[in-house]
Design a protein around this motif. Structure first.
Motif, PDB file in Angstrom:
ATOM      1  N   SER A   5     -47.553  32.461  62.285  1.00 30.96           N
ATOM      2  CA  SER A   5     -46.542  31.747  61.381  1.00 30.96           C
ATOM      3  C   SER A   5     -45.407  30.788  62.270  1.00 30.96           C
ATOM      4  CB  SER A   5     -45.410  32.940  61.015  1.00 30.96           C
ATOM      5  OG  SER A   5     -45.786  33.940  61.641  1.00 30.96           O
ATOM      6  N   LEU A   8     -47.399  27.643  61.751  1.00 29.32           N
ATOM      7  CA  LEU A   8     -47.472  27.179  60.650  1.00 29.32           C
ATOM      8  C   LEU A   8     -45.964  26.450  60.196  1.00 29.32           C
ATOM      9  CD1 LEU A   8     -49.286  30.132  58.525  1.00 29.32           C
ATOM     10  CD2 LEU A   8     -50.108  27.564  58.795  1.00 29.32           C
ATOM     11  N   ARG A  11     -45.820  23.011  61.785  1.00 32.51           N
ATOM     12  CA  ARG A  11     -46.688  22.188  61.137  1.00 32.51           C
ATOM     13  C   ARG A  11     -45.753  21.655  59.743  1.00 32.51           C
ATOM     14  NH1 ARG A  11     -51.938  20.840  59.694  1.00 32.51           N
ATOM     15  NH2 ARG A  11     -53.351  21.942  61.473  1.00 32.51           N
ATOM     16  N   HIS A  12     -45.055  22.530  59.260  1.00 29.23           N
ATOM     17  CA  HIS A  12     -44.094  22.334  58.016  1.00 29.23           C
ATOM     18  C   HIS A  12     -43.107  21.150  58.748  1.00 29.23           C
ATOM     19  CE1 HIS A  12     -44.321  23.668  54.225  1.00 29.23           C
ATOM     20  NE2 HIS A  12     -44.627  25.144  54.738  1.00 29.23           N
ATOM     21  N   TYR A  17     -48.006  19.852  56.862  1.00 32.02           N
ATOM     22  CA  TYR A  17     -48.494  21.149  56.341  1.00 32.02           C
ATOM     23  C   TYR A  17     -49.585  20.694  55.239  1.00 32.02           C
ATOM     24  CZ  TYR A  17     -48.601  25.959  54.950  1.00 32.02           C
ATOM     25  OH  TYR A  17     -48.458  27.207  54.569  1.00 32.02           O
ATOM     26  N   ARG A  18     -50.551  21.403  55.019  1.00 30.35           N
ATOM     27  CA  ARG A  18     -51.644  20.843  53.745  1.00 30.35           C
ATOM     28  C   ARG A  18     -51.476  22.001  52.859  1.00 30.35           C
ATOM     29  NH1 ARG A  18     -56.074  17.811  56.502  1.00 30.35           N
ATOM     30  NH2 ARG A  18     -55.548  17.591  58.679  1.00 30.35           N
ATOM     31  N   GLN A  19     -51.561  21.302  51.490  1.00 31.84           N
ATOM     32  CA  GLN A  19     -51.593  22.454  50.543  1.00 31.84           C
ATOM     33  C   GLN A  19     -52.395  22.043  49.453  1.00 31.84           C
ATOM     34  OE1 GLN A  19     -47.493  22.132  49.812  1.00 31.84           O
ATOM     35  NE2 GLN A  19     -47.096  24.242  49.348  1.00 31.84           N
ATOM     36  N   ARG A  20     -53.342  23.016  48.982  1.00 34.99           N
ATOM     37  CA  ARG A  20     -54.269  23.017  47.914  1.00 34.99           C
ATOM     38  C   ARG A  20     -53.600  22.704  46.535  1.00 34.99           C
ATOM     39  NH1 ARG A  20     -58.068  27.781  48.456  1.00 34.99           N
ATOM     40  NH2 ARG A  20     -56.009  28.718  48.155  1.00 34.99           N
ATOM     41  N   ARG A  21     -54.227  21.751  45.719  1.00 30.74           N
ATOM     42  CA  ARG A  21     -53.513  21.743  44.294  1.00 30.74           C
ATOM     43  C   ARG A  21     -54.657  22.121  43.219  1.00 30.74           C
ATOM     44  NH1 ARG A  21     -52.035  16.053  45.878  1.00 30.74           N
ATOM     45  NH2 ARG A  21     -49.759  16.074  45.877  1.00 30.74           N
ATOM     46  N   VAL A 330     -45.245  11.643  52.641  1.00 35.35           N
ATOM     47  CA  VAL A 330     -45.256  13.121  51.383  1.00 35.35           C
ATOM     48  C   VAL A 330     -44.518  12.816  50.444  1.00 35.35           C
ATOM     49  CG1 VAL A 330     -45.011  15.571  51.461  1.00 35.35           C
ATOM     50  CG2 VAL A 330     -46.149  14.706  53.363  1.00 35.35           C
ATOM     51  N   GLU A 334     -45.155  12.683  46.463  1.00 37.87           N
ATOM     52  CA  GLU A 334     -44.404  13.578  45.453  1.00 37.87           C
ATOM     53  C   GLU A 334     -43.849  12.581  44.387  1.00 37.87           C
ATOM     54  OE1 GLU A 334     -42.096  15.883  47.964  1.00 37.87           O
ATOM     55  OE2 GLU A 334     -43.837  17.286  48.398  1.00 37.87           O
ATOM     56  N   SER A 344     -53.121  11.264  47.187  1.00 39.86           N
ATOM     57  CA  SER A 344     -53.021  12.152  48.585  1.00 39.86           C
ATOM     58  C   SER A 344     -52.060  11.424  49.468  1.00 39.86           C
ATOM     59  CB  SER A 344     -54.051  12.729  49.051  1.00 39.86           C
ATOM     60  OG  SER A 344     -54.789  13.014  48.129  1.00 39.86           O
TER      61      SER A 344
END
Ligand SMILES: Cc1ncc(COP(=O)(O)O)c(C=O)c1O
Length: 381
Positions: A5, A8, A11-12, A17-21, A330, A334, A344
């Motif tokens: 954690s 992670l 990373r944030h 940080y990578r996120q799936r959509r 990022v 957004e 992306s």
């Protein structure tokens, strides 16, 4: 034990940080994300074939005829007649003696590189090559040196160092994050003169470049040569998934004997091979898709220049807009999403530090109004 954690959270903080959509609906340029319609500007479905009704019908027909799963690896009982037919069609399409199917492009690259190079060998790799080429080189145990992007003088110097080792020169055909095209004639010449293998990963070139979609080789009018291995993937312009390697008879036989990512895995679904064979015909024959794509690329680049946006030197559907800073990139992605445009934010380690970018990709399925909407949204960034 290291705390996952904490890593992670770090990373944030770094904007990495990578996120799936979770996407809904058929894979195409107009999709649904969280209940909202979005225009997709980040897929690799360059010719708009991923949801083509002919491919959908071919997949269903293939499943009825051959089943969904291949049931085993190619060397056991997984190699069906439809795989053979697709391999023969790919050999003809690429103008090479033979082609060999792999389950993914990642596995094809690992397979070719680890088969051709071992611990005592040398690999010279363009600095911006795809991660799978890098991983193949690492797995092979060979000494790897990366030459600056497109720098043929630097490659020439490396090749001139005396060595008895097997040497591989490795490059993307069309660079996946920049969209520019490798200097193929010079690479061919240098590899030939030095007695080296040339490995060209043309995942983003096949289907897109050349009057028949023959990729970087057709674009540069470069014929077959026995010291060349070319890799293509189906997950991009072909609209399906899987991959192939094309080259000499001896190369393909050697891969069948040795490539662990070919031998120790279940063969590609025969239904998918059937659909890909249909896709190959469309890719070859429907040049209007490439013409449409070219006209959209030109419209986008013209509009971007008018807005004062600096894009990379790319004539392909990959049109990166370099932002630099991860968090800013990022935030830009957004903001575009809030305007209904899906693009992306590509960050390190996929691209070098300080070059985070919006990787804008165009498709023949986009319409001019989609491009104009994109330009309008970029003007407000
Ligand atoms: C240049 C390049 N090579 C290989 C691959 C891997 O192909 P696949 O998705 O079929 O594993 C990709 C992307 O996915 C790519 O961009």
């Amino acid at each position: 034990m290291k705390s996952l954690s904490t890593a992670l959270a770090q990373r944030h903080q770094q904007g990495l940080y990578r996120q799936r959509r979770v996407m809904h609906g058929q894979s195409s340029v107009h999709m649904q994300l969280a209940g909202q319609p979005v225009i997709n500007f980040c897929s690799n479905d360059y010719l708009g074939l991923a949801s083509d009704p002919r491919l959908i019908a071919a997949l269903a027909d293939g499943a009825r005829r051959y089943g969904v799963g291949s049931g085993a690896s190619h060397l056991v009982t997984g190699h069906h007649a439809i795989h053979d037919a697709l391999e023969q069609a790919l050999a003809e399409f690429t103008g090479r003696p033979r082609a060999l199917l792999f389950s993914t492009g990642y596995m094809a690259n690992l397979g070719v590189i680890t088969t051709l190079a071992g611990r005592h060998d040398r690999i010279f790799s363009d600095r911006l090559n795809h991660a799978s080429l890098l991983d193949g080189a690492r797995l092979s145990g060979a000494t790897m040196q990366r030459y600056p992007h497109h720098d043929m003088a630097a490659l020439h110097t490396l090749l001139a160092e005396p060595s008895t080792a097997q040497t591989l020169v490795v490059s993307d055909g069309v660079f996946s994050m920049d969209g520019d095209i490798a200097p193929l004639p010079q690479l061919m010449q240098l590899a030939h003169d030095s007695g080296s293998w040339l490995i060209i990963d043309d995942a983003h070139g096949f289907g897109v470049l050349g009057a028949h979609g023959g990729g970087t080789f057709e674009h540069c009018s470069q014929p077959h040569s026995d010291n060349v291995a070319v890799i293509g993937t189906f997950g991009k312009a072909f609209g399906t998934s899987g991959a192939f390697v094309a080259g000499s008879d001896a190369l393909i036989e050697t891969l069948i004997q040795n490539a662990r990512s070919y031998i120790y895995t279940t063969a590609l679904s025969p239904a998918l091979a059937h659909a890909t064979l249909v896709s190959l015909g469309i890719v070859r024959d429907e040049d209007w898709r490439r013409q449409q794509l070219r006209s959209l690329i030109e419209r986008f680049r013209r509009g971007a220049a008018q807005l004062g946006l600096t894009l990379g030197e790319s004539t392909t559907p990959i049109q990166p807009l370099i932002i630099g800073d991860n968090a800013r990139c990022v935030a830009a992605s957004e903001r575009l999403l809030a305007a209904g445009l899906l693009i992306s934010a590509i960050r390190p380690p996929t691209v070098p530090h300080g070059t985070a970018r919006l990787r804008i990709t165009l498709s023949a399925a986009h319409r001019e109004v989609d491009i104009d909407r994109l330009l309008d949204a970029l003007s407000g960034l």
